[in-house]
Design a protein around this motif. Structure first.
Motif, PDB file in Angstrom:
ATOM      1  N   SER A  43       0.837  -1.186   0.000  1.00 22.64           N
ATOM      2  CA  SER A  43       0.000   0.000   0.000  1.00 22.64           C
ATOM      3  C   SER A  43       0.878   1.244   0.000  1.00 22.64           C
ATOM      4  O   SER A  43       2.099   1.163   0.199  1.00 22.64           O
ATOM      5  CB  SER A  43      -0.950   0.016   1.194  1.00 22.64           C
ATOM      6  OG  SER A  43      -0.220  -0.036   2.412  1.00 22.64           O
ATOM      7  N   SER A  57      -3.575   3.345   0.641  1.00 20.62           N
ATOM      8  CA  SER A  57      -4.349   2.705  -0.430  1.00 20.62           C
ATOM      9  C   SER A  57      -3.590   1.488  -0.931  1.00 20.62           C
ATOM     10  O   SER A  57      -2.382   1.560  -1.209  1.00 20.62           O
ATOM     11  CB  SER A  57      -4.570   3.689  -1.586  1.00 20.62           C
ATOM     12  OG  SER A  57      -5.239   4.858  -1.137  1.00 20.62           O
ATOM     13  N   SER A  58      -4.282   0.374  -1.053  1.00 23.09           N
ATOM     14  CA  SER A  58      -3.630  -0.885  -1.409  1.00 23.09           C
ATOM     15  C   SER A  58      -3.577  -1.098  -2.911  1.00 23.09           C
ATOM     16  O   SER A  58      -4.369  -0.541  -3.672  1.00 23.09           O
ATOM     17  CB  SER A  58      -4.342  -2.062  -0.739  1.00 23.09           C
ATOM     18  OG  SER A  58      -5.711  -2.064  -1.080  1.00 23.09           O
ATOM     19  N   HIS A 141      -6.050  -4.800  -8.522  1.00 23.63           N
ATOM     20  CA  HIS A 141      -6.697  -4.024  -7.466  1.00 23.63           C
ATOM     21  C   HIS A 141      -6.087  -2.631  -7.448  1.00 23.63           C
ATOM     22  O   HIS A 141      -4.901  -2.450  -7.167  1.00 23.63           O
ATOM     23  CB  HIS A 141      -6.500  -4.706  -6.111  1.00 23.63           C
ATOM     24  CG  HIS A 141      -7.081  -3.939  -4.971  1.00 23.63           C
ATOM     25  ND1 HIS A 141      -8.415  -4.007  -4.617  1.00 23.63           N
ATOM     26  CD2 HIS A 141      -6.500  -3.068  -4.093  1.00 23.63           C
ATOM     27  CE1 HIS A 141      -8.631  -3.226  -3.574  1.00 23.63           C
ATOM     28  NE2 HIS A 141      -7.490  -2.644  -3.240  1.00 23.63           N
ATOM     29  N   GLU A 143      -6.840   1.247  -5.825  1.00 22.59           N
ATOM     30  CA  GLU A 143      -7.634   1.903  -4.788  1.00 22.59           C
ATOM     31  C   GLU A 143      -7.114   3.308  -4.524  1.00 22.59           C
ATOM     32  O   GLU A 143      -5.898   3.541  -4.524  1.00 22.59           O
ATOM     33  CB  GLU A 143      -7.575   1.081  -3.499  1.00 22.59           C
ATOM     34  CG  GLU A 143      -8.381   1.651  -2.349  1.00 22.59           C
ATOM     35  CD  GLU A 143      -8.208   0.855  -1.066  1.00 22.59           C
ATOM     36  OE1 GLU A 143      -9.204   0.693  -0.349  1.00 22.59           O
ATOM     37  OE2 GLU A 143      -7.079   0.399  -0.788  1.00 22.59           O
ATOM     38  N   TYR A 144      -8.038   4.243  -4.346  1.00 20.72           N
ATOM     39  CA  TYR A 144      -7.693   5.599  -3.933  1.00 20.72           C
ATOM     40  C   TYR A 144      -8.538   5.929  -2.710  1.00 20.72           C
ATOM     41  O   TYR A 144      -9.743   6.168  -2.815  1.00 20.72           O
ATOM     42  CB  TYR A 144      -7.949   6.595  -5.062  1.00 20.72           C
ATOM     43  CG  TYR A 144      -7.049   6.373  -6.253  1.00 20.72           C
ATOM     44  CD1 TYR A 144      -5.743   6.865  -6.268  1.00 20.72           C
ATOM     45  CD2 TYR A 144      -7.492   5.650  -7.359  1.00 20.72           C
ATOM     46  CE1 TYR A 144      -4.908   6.637  -7.350  1.00 20.72           C
ATOM     47  CE2 TYR A 144      -6.665   5.419  -8.445  1.00 20.72           C
ATOM     48  CZ  TYR A 144      -5.376   5.911  -8.439  1.00 20.72           C
ATOM     49  OH  TYR A 144      -4.557   5.678  -9.501  1.00 20.72           O
ATOM     50  N   SER A 145      -7.901   5.925  -1.537  1.00 18.84           N
ATOM     51  CA  SER A 145      -8.596   6.208  -0.273  1.00 18.84           C
ATOM     52  C   SER A 145      -8.415   7.676   0.068  1.00 18.84           C
ATOM     53  O   SER A 145      -7.309   8.114   0.417  1.00 18.84           O
ATOM     54  CB  SER A 145      -8.038   5.327   0.851  1.00 18.84           C
ATOM     55  OG  SER A 145      -8.309   3.965   0.609  1.00 18.84           O
ATOM     56  N   LEU A 220     -13.193   3.836 -12.500  1.00 23.22           N
ATOM     57  CA  LEU A 220     -13.298   3.895 -11.047  1.00 23.22           C
ATOM     58  C   LEU A 220     -14.772   3.888 -10.653  1.00 23.22           C
ATOM     59  O   LEU A 220     -15.642   4.275 -11.441  1.00 23.22           O
ATOM     60  CB  LEU A 220     -12.633   5.168 -10.504  1.00 23.22           C
ATOM     61  CG  LEU A 220     -11.116   5.291 -10.717  1.00 23.22           C
ATOM     62  CD1 LEU A 220     -10.634   6.672 -10.291  1.00 23.22           C
ATOM     63  CD2 LEU A 220     -10.360   4.206  -9.963  1.00 23.22           C
ATOM     64  N   ASN A 223     -17.059   4.070  -3.387  1.00 20.74           N
ATOM     65  CA  ASN A 223     -17.393   3.181  -2.271  1.00 20.74           C
ATOM     66  C   ASN A 223     -17.925   4.007  -1.105  1.00 20.74           C
ATOM     67  O   ASN A 223     -17.736   5.228  -1.046  1.00 20.74           O
ATOM     68  CB  ASN A 223     -16.168   2.377  -1.817  1.00 20.74           C
ATOM     69  CG  ASN A 223     -15.834   1.264  -2.793  1.00 20.74           C
ATOM     70  OD1 ASN A 223     -16.695   0.785  -3.514  1.00 20.74           O
ATOM     71  ND2 ASN A 223     -14.571   0.869  -2.828  1.00 20.74           N
ATOM     72  N   SER A 227     -13.720   6.177  -0.621  1.00 18.99           N
ATOM     73  CA  SER A 227     -12.635   5.681  -1.457  1.00 18.99           C
ATOM     74  C   SER A 227     -13.160   5.395  -2.860  1.00 18.99           C
ATOM     75  O   SER A 227     -14.363   5.310  -3.094  1.00 18.99           O
ATOM     76  CB  SER A 227     -12.002   4.422  -0.852  1.00 18.99           C
ATOM     77  OG  SER A 227     -12.893   3.330  -0.905  1.00 18.99           O
ATOM     78  N   LYS A 229     -12.535   2.698  -6.151  1.00 17.87           N
ATOM     79  CA  LYS A 229     -11.987   1.393  -6.473  1.00 17.87           C
ATOM     80  C   LYS A 229     -11.924   1.219  -7.988  1.00 17.87           C
ATOM     81  O   LYS A 229     -12.842   1.609  -8.704  1.00 17.87           O
ATOM     82  CB  LYS A 229     -12.845   0.285  -5.860  1.00 17.87           C
ATOM     83  CG  LYS A 229     -12.340  -1.126  -6.168  1.00 17.87           C
ATOM     84  CD  LYS A 229     -13.290  -2.184  -5.630  1.00 17.87           C
ATOM     85  CE  LYS A 229     -12.808  -3.585  -6.010  1.00 17.87           C
ATOM     86  NZ  LYS A 229     -13.758  -4.630  -5.557  1.00 17.87           N
TER      87      LYS A 229
END
Length: 381
Positions: A43, A57-58, A141, A143-145, A220, A223, A227, A229
């Motif tokens: 991450s 973010s992972s 995968h 991800e943007y948190s 994208l 969520n 975030s 996804k």
């Protein structure tokens, strides 16, 4: 005995977890920094001038052999380097641009690596495979948190039904942008790139990608936990001709993977352009700099110019004078032409074919239908 078994299971669980390691990468001017965390899951997070603009973010890839690159990945080595060079860009908005960044490469098991780059105006990462053996990618995968309920500016896919991503994959990537908070994003609609969000203290982050080749483009979706996804369209398995004037191949069935890989290759860059000035977002060159270099050794013959698309602004008939003076031995050449008819925009079969023998001249006049075009083939007679 039960207590011993419980203790034994607990010890196994503890030993199976990797101690998380943190690595920091900063931009050349020091304003932008990226922390990369290598533990159970790979991450990263981003800081700009001390303010967090992307929370942890992972990122990982799931392969068809059961392996997941980025989950419990063993680090073999890591390497840092700094680059400061000038890149020629003959057909860009400048003839040359600066390519200055710091890089951190994580070499993982089985010839995989993950590259991170820190520029003064953005952070980017990508996966790289160094194995010659072919495989399939079931999913990547992404991800943007976000750090909170930030303001976002997103372009939704305009076609298809909410929640039915298959119907949304078939689209023209055209829409106006919607402004809202990330919590108000419609989770049933795909977002195409680029998109942007703004933190509570005015820092802008533009999400995009580059060096996309033989790989699906990134969508994208929102969520509930503030975030975004990543979503990828799986590879087509069965297609049939249809759509507008039957000029398109429509996907009727899909594979269970997003990409089939033959061997060594790199994957698309995931880019976050960051600035507290929106003008710097628009002026960023990261998409260009992170694209693959030109494969043409000689581009001197390419002459950039201007064009207006008649489809939109001018459907008048036209007569072109095609210059053929660059052709050697023009007297011994023949020309085969396909010219659109006046109904080409409705009927794909509306065209005429003509053949010119030895034309013995350095130019040809072509009369075009409103909004129409032509194809010309020149060959030895």
């Amino acid at each position: 005995m039960k207590k011993l078994l419980l203790l034994y299971s607990l010890l196994l669980s503890i030993l199976s977890l990797q101690a998380e390691r943190r690595f920091t990468l900063s931009s050349p001017n020091g304003n932008l920094s990226c922390s990369v965390f290598l533990g159970d899951t790979l991450s990263y997070s981003i800081l700009f001038k001390g303010s967090q603009v992307l929370s942890k973010s992972s990122l990982y890839m799931t392969l068809d052999n059961g392996e997941t690159v980025g989950i419990y990945s063993k680090l073999r080595s890591c390497k840092r380097k700094s680059v400061d060079r000038i890149v020629e860009s003959p057909f860009y908005r400048s003839s040359e641009i600066s390519d200055k960044y710091n890089e951190l490469v994580f070499n993982l098991k089985k010839e995989w690596s993950v590259e991170f780059r820190a520029y003064d105006d953005g952070i980017a990462y990508r996966f790289v495979n160094g194995n010659d053996k072919g495989f399939k990618i079931l999913d990547e995968h992404v991800e943007y948190s976000l750090s909170g309920d930030e303001k976002v500016i997103v372009p939704y896919v305009a076609r298809g039904s909410d929640g039915d991503f298959e119907s949304q994959f078939f689209n023209s990537f055209e829409n106006t942008y919607t402004e809202c908070n990330v919590s108000a994003i419609n989770p049933g609609r795909l977002i195409f790139l680029p998109m942007m969000y703004e933190t509570s203290n005015g820092i802008k982050v533009c999400i995009t990608e580059s060096d996309l080749e033989n790989y699906p483009g990134l969508y994208l979706r929102g969520n509930s936990n503030c975030s975004l996804k990543g979503i990828h369209a799986p590879c087509p398995k069965r297609v049939e001709q249809g759509g507008h004037n039957r000029l398109q191949m429509l996907v009727r069935e899909r594979e269970d993977f997003i990409a089939s890989i033959d061997g060594k290759r790199s994957f698309p860059w995931r880019i976050a352009v960051v600035s507290d000035d929106a003008c710097n977002i628009a002026a960023s060159n990261l998409s260009y700099l992170l694209a693959s270099p030109s494969r043409l050794s000689d581009v001197s013959w390419v002459k950039p110019g201007k064009v207006a698309w008649d489809w939109w602004n001018d459907w008048n008939p036209a007569e072109l004078d095609i210059d053929l003076s660059f052709i050697e031995d023009v007297d011994n050449k023949s020309v085969e032409m396909f010219i659109d008819g006046i109904n080409f925009h409705r009927i794909a079969r509306d065209y005429r074919k003509s053949m010119l023998g030895r034309f013995g001249k350095s130019s040809i006049k072509v009369k075009l239908a409103p909004g129409g075009g032509f194809v010309m083939k020149i060959f030895n007679k």
